[in-house]
Design an enzyme around this catalytic site. Structure first.
Site, mmCIF file in Angstrom:
data_model
loop_
_atom_site.group_PDB
_atom_site.id
_atom_site.type_symbol
_atom_site.label_atom_id
_atom_site.label_comp_id
_atom_site.label_asym_id
_atom_site.label_seq_id
_atom_site.Cartn_x
_atom_site.Cartn_y
_atom_site.Cartn_z
ATOM 1 N N GLU A 172 2.317 -2.195 0.090
ATOM 2 C CA GLU A 172 1.809 -1.020 0.842
ATOM 3 C C GLU A 172 2.832 -0.483 1.839
ATOM 4 O OE1 GLU A 172 -2.160 -1.862 2.399
ATOM 5 O OE2 GLU A 172 -2.996 -1.749 0.381
ATOM 6 N N GLU A 291 -4.477 -4.315 -6.137
ATOM 7 C CA GLU A 291 -5.554 -4.598 -5.173
ATOM 8 C C GLU A 291 -6.703 -3.647 -5.461
ATOM 9 O OE1 GLU A 291 -4.706 -4.876 -0.969
ATOM 10 O OE2 GLU A 291 -2.746 -5.770 -1.368
HETATM 11 O O1 AHR Z 1 -6.507 -7.336 0.656
HETATM 12 C C1 AHR Z 1 -6.521 -7.114 2.032
HETATM 13 C C2 AHR Z 1 -5.409 -6.188 2.483
HETATM 14 O O2 AHR Z 1 -5.645 -4.905 1.998
HETATM 15 C C3 AHR Z 1 -4.030 -6.500 1.996
HETATM 16 O O3 AHR Z 1 -3.378 -7.433 2.784
HETATM 17 C C4 AHR Z 1 -3.334 -5.176 2.097
HETATM 18 O O4 AHR Z 1 -2.314 -5.046 1.152
HETATM 19 C C5 AHR Z 1 -4.436 -4.169 1.933
HETATM 20 O O5 AHR Z 1 -4.407 -3.222 2.925
#
Ligand code: AHR
Length: 497
Positions: A172, A291
């Site tokens: 990210e 994610e």
């Molecule tokens: O999964 C939780 C968080 O969400 C992770 O650390 C991050 O990459 C995202 O913002």
């Protein structure tokens, strides 16, 4: 309400890459400590891993686990987590404002992944660190022997190299919350130079470049285009992340959020292909949705965490029945793009926004979302099929033309099975489904699994399973025509063989 569909074995979207059923363990909250690792737990094995958790993870057939972050990785010194445990430093962890004890690091995690029969998807730190730390980590993990870092691994007790295939170039990096947040040009330059060095050490690895943190980032699409301008010939995938939530308690709108995911996937494919066209490249960049999940229940509780605690309960969403329906629809959305989406990681796996929860010293238990994830992972292997669907539709606050029937089919040619995954989004009515399955000659229904509940807010808890699937669905096939009644608000798995 009735819906019709046609499923034909020749209408292939593509072979499903099993890594689409991946998950994620971050050094965050109680995912690692008290989650997968609890040396004092009655079920702990000789390395301190909870075997009750291992058993539940195995039920999910998770093929790939992303590690060690997440936001955590952007401040992580991987060297802190290898070598004698007693010598490892305690660090202030800035992403989640906790203390990291480094009792678990790369080698232990690789050993745990072996126990669950999964590969590791390793992320490198492109926040506070860069090319040097990343190439050293590849050498430490993947080089057989005869060099400083590979021999160090051997001296730490790991003679065989870890052969880690899939690597993430940071996390990210478009987000202002990220340690070492960068502009697309800054990140793109660093990512390509890191990619080159990593692949010079091990040309067999595959690399994932960071896409946007979600589709609503102000820089979305321009970010992907710029990053791929820099990295196109040196990376293999571009990442996507998204989390949804029913913040306004508007169920019709909430269950339609998988359409945002559809749009996100489509937009990233288009952006990647635009750069392909611009570069006159023969190479195609695929997608890693590394994610995805529902995440909102724990937001308020997390504001009260004492800074610098060790493994506090963070991001411990307790999922409702309605969340499991959206998770089912998100899986359907991803399977519909199995042609381009090759990796996905449910974020996360244990305790932190997770299908599996643990009680310290006590039992491990399954959240509501465990079930659609398990069904897709276990039964959704083979070819994803284009399904022609005619379903009545509704509108909500943010979406229009939302089909009540959300569905995808998977054909496993080897085992000669057809699996239909379907969500009925209708809040009051049974959906009567008629499907033309004539191309699957001789196939009969072997099982119709249903996840339903009177209470959309029902949850599972420690020692209390309110939301579990049953096998009493009524799907049947007659003369190549399948009929099934999908209860209002239900997740269905109809299996034919
Ligand atoms: O999964 C939780 C968080 O969400 C992770 O650390 C991050 O990459 C995202 O913002």
């Amino acid at each position: 309400v009735t819906a019709k569909m046609t499923i034909d074995k020749e209408y292939k979207i593509g072979q499903i890459d099993e890594r689409i059923y991946g998950s994620f363990i971050e050094h965050l909250g109680r995912a690692v400590y008290e989650g997968i690792y609890e040396p004092d737990h009655p079920s702990a094995d000789e390395q301190g891993f909870r075997t009750d958790v291992i058993e539940l993870v195995k039920q999910l057939r998770v093929p790939l686990v992303r590690y060690p972050g997440g936001n955590f990785v952007s401040g992580y010194n991987w060297e802190d987590g290898v070598g004698p445990v007693g010598d490892r430093p305690r660090r202030l962890e800035l992403a989640w404002r906790t203390t990291e004890t480094n009792q678990i690091g790369t080698n232990e995690f690789v050993a745990w992944a072996k126990k669950i029969n999964a590969e590791v998807n390793m992320a490198v730190n492109l926040g506070t660190r860069g090319i040097d730390a990343a190439r050293n980590l590849v050498e430490y993990c993947n080089h057989p022997s005869g060099s400083y870092w590979s021999d160090l691994r051997i001296s730490h007790g790991y003679k065989d190299s870890h052969k880690i295939k899939t690597w993430c170039l940071g996390n990210e990096m478009d987000g202002h919350w990220q340690i070492g947040h960068k502009t697309a040009d800054e990140y793109g330059r660093l990512a390509v130079e890191t990619a080159k060095a990593m692949k010079w050490i091990d040309p067999t690895i595959e690399l994932v470049a960071c896409g946007s943190s979600n589709r609503h980032m102000a820089t979305f699409a321009e970010w992907e285009a710029t990053v791929l301008e820099h990295t196109y010939e040196h990376v293999d995938y571009i990442s996507l992340h998204t989390y949804y939530g029913n913040r306004d308690n508007d169920l019709g709108n909430y269950l339609a959020q998988s359409m945002d995911m559809d749009h996100f996937i489509y937009s990233v494919i288009s952006t990647a292909d635009y750069i392909k066209a611009k570069k006159r490249s023969k190479k195609t960049i695929n997608l890693s949705f590394d994610e995805w999940n529902v995440w909102f229940h724990s937001n308020e509780a997390d504001k009260k965490i004492e800074p610098w605690s060790i493994a506090p309960p963070q991001l411990e969403d307790i999922y409702t029945f309605e969340d499991s329906l959206l998770v089912g629809s998100m899986l359907i959305s991803m399977l519909k793009r199995a042609d381009r989406l090759k990796i996905a990681c449910l974020a996360q796996l244990v305790n932190v926004i997770a299908p599996i929860m643990t009680e310290k010293g006590g039992e491990a238990w399954k959240q509501t979302i465990f079930y659609p994830y398990m069904h897709a992972s276990v039964f959704g292997r083979g070819n994803a099929l284009h399904t022609i669907v005619a379903s009545p539709k509704y509108d909500s606050k943010d979406f229009t033309d939302i089909p009540y029937l959300d569905t995808v089919s998977v054909h496993d040619e080897e085992n000669e099975t057809l699996t239909i995954f379907a969500v009925n989004r209708h809040q009051t009515d049974v959906l009567s489904l008629d499907a033309d399955v004539r191309s699957f000659e001789g196939y009969k229904v072997i099982e119709h699994i249903v996840l339903e509940n009177k209470d959309v807010k029902a949850t599972n808890q420690y020692n209390r399973s309110n939301v579990t699937p049953h096998n009493n669905g009524n799907a049947q096939v007659d003369n190549g025509l399948l009929n099934a009644h999908l209860p209002k608000l239900s997740w269905n798995v109809i299996r034919l063989a």
